[in-house]
Each structure stands twice: as structure tokens, then as C-alpha cells.
Design a protein around this motif. Sequence first.
Motif, PDB file in Angstrom:
ATOM      1  N   ILE A 192      66.973  21.168  62.268  1.00 55.68           N
ATOM      2  CA  ILE A 192      66.410  22.061  63.282  1.00 55.68           C
ATOM      3  C   ILE A 192      65.737  21.211  64.355  1.00 55.68           C
ATOM      4  CG2 ILE A 192      64.782  23.939  63.712  1.00 55.68           C
ATOM      5  CD1 ILE A 192      65.140  24.783  60.808  1.00 55.68           C
ATOM      6  N   PRO A 193      66.224  21.245  65.587  1.00 54.98           N
ATOM      7  CA  PRO A 193      65.625  20.438  66.652  1.00 54.98           C
ATOM      8  C   PRO A 193      64.133  20.732  66.802  1.00 54.98           C
ATOM      9  CG  PRO A 193      67.711  21.382  67.381  1.00 54.98           C
ATOM     10  CD  PRO A 193      67.380  22.015  66.061  1.00 54.98           C
ATOM     11  N   GLY A 194      63.358  19.662  66.913  1.00 59.38           N
ATOM     12  CA  GLY A 194      61.921  19.817  67.105  1.00 59.38           C
ATOM     13  C   GLY A 194      61.131  19.920  65.824  1.00 59.38           C
ATOM     14  N   LEU A 195      61.806  20.139  64.696  1.00 56.98           N
ATOM     15  CA  LEU A 195      61.116  20.250  63.420  1.00 56.98           C
ATOM     16  C   LEU A 195      61.044  18.855  62.796  1.00 56.98           C
ATOM     17  CD1 LEU A 195      59.797  22.385  61.595  1.00 56.98           C
ATOM     18  CD2 LEU A 195      61.968  22.597  60.403  1.00 56.98           C
ATOM     19  N   THR A 196      60.024  18.110  63.178  1.00 53.42           N
ATOM     20  CA  THR A 196      59.929  16.711  62.783  1.00 53.42           C
ATOM     21  C   THR A 196      58.952  16.474  61.639  1.00 53.42           C
ATOM     22  OG1 THR A 196      58.237  16.342  64.485  1.00 53.42           O
ATOM     23  CG2 THR A 196      60.540  15.923  65.096  1.00 53.42           C
ATOM     24  N   THR A 197      58.138  17.462  61.331  1.00 52.06           N
ATOM     25  CA  THR A 197      57.113  17.256  60.293  1.00 52.06           C
ATOM     26  C   THR A 197      57.619  17.583  58.898  1.00 52.06           C
ATOM     27  OG1 THR A 197      56.264  19.501  60.673  1.00 52.06           O
ATOM     28  CG2 THR A 197      55.254  17.708  61.930  1.00 52.06           C
TER      29      THR A 197
ATOM     30  N   LEU B 253      70.062  30.525  64.352  1.00 49.09           N
ATOM     31  CA  LEU B 253      69.426  30.714  63.047  1.00 49.09           C
ATOM     32  C   LEU B 253      68.429  31.866  63.112  1.00 49.09           C
ATOM     33  CD1 LEU B 253      69.290  29.340  60.184  1.00 49.09           C
ATOM     34  CD2 LEU B 253      67.231  28.179  61.027  1.00 49.09           C
ATOM     35  N   THR B 254      68.587  32.835  62.209  1.00 49.73           N
ATOM     36  CA  THR B 254      67.686  33.984  62.169  1.00 49.73           C
ATOM     37  C   THR B 254      67.348  34.325  60.712  1.00 49.73           C
ATOM     38  OG1 THR B 254      69.572  35.499  62.206  1.00 49.73           O
ATOM     39  CG2 THR B 254      68.525  35.003  64.321  1.00 49.73           C
ATOM     40  N   PRO B 255      66.158  34.876  60.464  1.00 50.11           N
ATOM     41  CA  PRO B 255      65.813  35.318  59.109  1.00 50.11           C
ATOM     42  C   PRO B 255      66.462  36.657  58.786  1.00 50.11           C
ATOM     43  CG  PRO B 255      63.973  35.699  60.591  1.00 50.11           C
ATOM     44  CD  PRO B 255      65.030  35.010  61.404  1.00 50.11           C
ATOM     45  N   VAL B 256      66.765  36.882  57.525  1.00 49.58           N
ATOM     46  CA  VAL B 256      67.347  38.145  57.062  1.00 49.58           C
ATOM     47  C   VAL B 256      66.472  38.671  55.922  1.00 49.58           C
ATOM     48  CG1 VAL B 256      69.441  39.344  56.337  1.00 49.58           C
ATOM     49  CG2 VAL B 256      69.627  37.185  57.599  1.00 49.58           C
ATOM     50  N   PRO B 257      65.414  39.416  56.230  1.00 45.65           N
ATOM     51  CA  PRO B 257      64.502  39.903  55.178  1.00 45.65           C
ATOM     52  C   PRO B 257      65.214  40.828  54.195  1.00 45.65           C
ATOM     53  CG  PRO B 257      63.526  40.121  57.372  1.00 45.65           C
ATOM     54  CD  PRO B 257      64.977  39.785  57.575  1.00 45.65           C
TER      55      PRO B 257
ATOM     56  N   ALA C  78      62.400  29.721  61.873  1.00 41.49           N
ATOM     57  CA  ALA C  78      63.293  30.827  62.213  1.00 41.49           C
ATOM     58  C   ALA C  78      62.524  32.118  62.476  1.00 41.49           C
ATOM     59  CB  ALA C  78      64.294  31.036  61.077  1.00 41.49           C
ATOM     60  N   THR C  79      61.430  32.335  61.753  1.00 42.25           N
ATOM     61  CA  THR C  79      60.655  33.576  61.883  1.00 42.25           C
ATOM     62  C   THR C  79      59.955  33.655  63.233  1.00 42.25           C
ATOM     63  OG1 THR C  79      60.299  33.659  59.496  1.00 42.25           O
ATOM     64  CG2 THR C  79      58.809  34.949  60.880  1.00 42.25           C
ATOM     65  N   TYR C  80      59.469  32.525  63.722  1.00 38.16           N
ATOM     66  CA  TYR C  80      58.681  32.546  64.961  1.00 38.16           C
ATOM     67  C   TYR C  80      59.474  32.139  66.195  1.00 38.16           C
ATOM     68  CZ  TYR C  80      54.771  33.032  61.773  1.00 38.16           C
ATOM     69  OH  TYR C  80      53.920  33.492  60.798  1.00 38.16           O
ATOM     70  N   ALA C  81      60.782  31.996  66.054  1.00 40.89           N
ATOM     71  CA  ALA C  81      61.593  31.546  67.196  1.00 40.89           C
ATOM     72  C   ALA C  81      62.118  32.686  68.041  1.00 40.89           C
ATOM     73  CB  ALA C  81      62.769  30.721  66.695  1.00 40.89           C
ATOM     74  N   HIS C  82      61.997  33.930  67.554  1.00 41.36           N
ATOM     75  CA  HIS C  82      62.450  35.109  68.320  1.00 41.36           C
ATOM     76  C   HIS C  82      63.929  35.023  68.701  1.00 41.36           C
ATOM     77  CE1 HIS C  82      58.242  36.212  68.499  1.00 41.36           C
ATOM     78  NE2 HIS C  82      57.947  35.067  69.088  1.00 41.36           N
ATOM     79  N   ASP C  83      64.771  34.740  67.709  1.00 37.87           N
ATOM     80  CA  ASP C  83      66.233  34.731  67.861  1.00 37.87           C
ATOM     81  C   ASP C  83      66.751  33.677  68.836  1.00 37.87           C
ATOM     82  OD1 ASP C  83      66.274  36.820  66.108  1.00 37.87           O
ATOM     83  OD2 ASP C  83      66.512  38.372  67.639  1.00 37.87           O
ATOM     84  N   GLU C  84      65.988  32.647  69.097  1.00 36.07           N
ATOM     85  CA  GLU C  84      66.422  31.630  70.056  1.00 36.07           C
ATOM     86  C   GLU C  84      66.520  30.243  69.430  1.00 36.07           C
ATOM     87  OE1 GLU C  84      63.743  31.802  73.305  1.00 36.07           O
ATOM     88  OE2 GLU C  84      64.337  33.821  73.919  1.00 36.07           O
TER      89      GLU C  84
END
Length: 232
Positions: free
Chosen positions: A22-27, A95-99, A60-66
Motif C-alpha cells: 500500500i503506497p504510503g504505508l511505511t510504518t 482497495l476497499t473494506p467489505v464489512p 482501507a477504512t479511512y481512504a474513502h474508496d481512493e
Amino acid sequence: MPSAAERTRTLVQSTCSAVLLIPGLTTAGFDQLIPLDRSVGPEGDLFLEFPADSPAVRAATYAHDELTAVLEITDVAPVSVPHRIRGRGRIKGRLTPVPGMAGPGRMMLRLETGEAFVDDLWGAQGVEPEEFRDATVDPLVAQEAELLQHLYAAHGEQLNMLCGLLGERTEGRCATHTPAVVPVALDRFGLRVRLREADGQCFDARFDFPEPVRDMVGLHRAMHTLFEAAAP
């Protein structure tokens, strides 16, 4: 030969290791980005299961479908052989969540297939989303690792006899020194082996079955025919 789409689909639905990039997810640690489970939906989308508190789920949850992500799969030969990585596959998409699709403490993420690519023993090739969606999985994928390990452990003498089927390419070398023959890949179309010579050099050989096999009964018959042809 299997198509690029079939090879990619087979990689996705195999037990090969995979990581979600996931781009930007470095931690996040590498192990935190490995799906607990993965499957392919009827439209060709990937469903990836993660712990509900994983960095991938939060992103994915906080990206708002982007959010765009890439599932990277690495295929390693299940037997000891030089150049052990057999191939890599990449699936890129949104990438999106599917609850509600996963059990307690878990979350399902959907990776909508936008781009797919495979680079393996057959070569490198891109795959269109529609091709990936419509591709079938190789029927031997679930048993391939066990079958190759069995061939390597129990049928070394018969594998070495395959050298005699390679014609002029190895006629001189096989007469003076039989290379070590290691089974490296198996699919419904045939068997690939890697020949290792005394000086460490390697080359691959492919033995096609008379017809594609559909199950273990067909595979047993095809392997019997192959070994019978190689027998002196």
C-alpha cells in the motif's frame, strides 16, 4: 502451455506467499501486510482477509474508496534447486473494506482487479482484468508441492532417465555424465525439470503430456507414459 491469465490466477489461488503493498504505508511490518486468506470472486476481484486491527484494514477504512494497492505474490519451488524463485505475480487495483464477510476480529478487503502481471518460467506478460476473471485455476495446484517433493525423494532414478529424451542438446554430456535432474514445476500440460551439471551450470527442460490432465488419475497415467518412454 497455460495462458498468462491462468498462470496468474493459479498463483493467486495457490499457497504461495503474498504481501499487500500500500503506497504510503511505511510504518507497517512486512508480516502485518500478509493476508490471512485470499480468494477470487465471480467478477475477478480479490478478497483478502486481515486482522481487524491491521494497518491494511485501517488504511482501507479511512481512504474513502481512493486507495490503490498491489498484491505481490512470490512463487518458490518446493524442492531444493538453484534459482529457486519460479515467478512473481502482481495484481493492482482499488482497495476497499467489505464489512460482514469475515469472522470475529477479522475484516475482508476487496482488491478490484485493475492490472495484473506475471513474470515466471514461461516469461513476463500483462493480463487484462477480463482475462483474469475468466481464467481457470490449474487442477494440480493444490497437490503440486507434494507431488514435486515426492518425485524428488522417490523417483530420482526415473527423473535422471529423462535426460535420454532430450536428443542432441545433451547427447554428448549425458553419455559421459548424467546431470542431476530436479522436478521444478508441474501443471496440467506437463512437467518441467532443472538439470544441474557437475560444474554448477543449469538448464531447464519441459516434457509435455500427450493431453492435458484433469485429475490425479490422468496425472498418474501421464507420468507413467513419460517414464516408460525414457526407460532404456
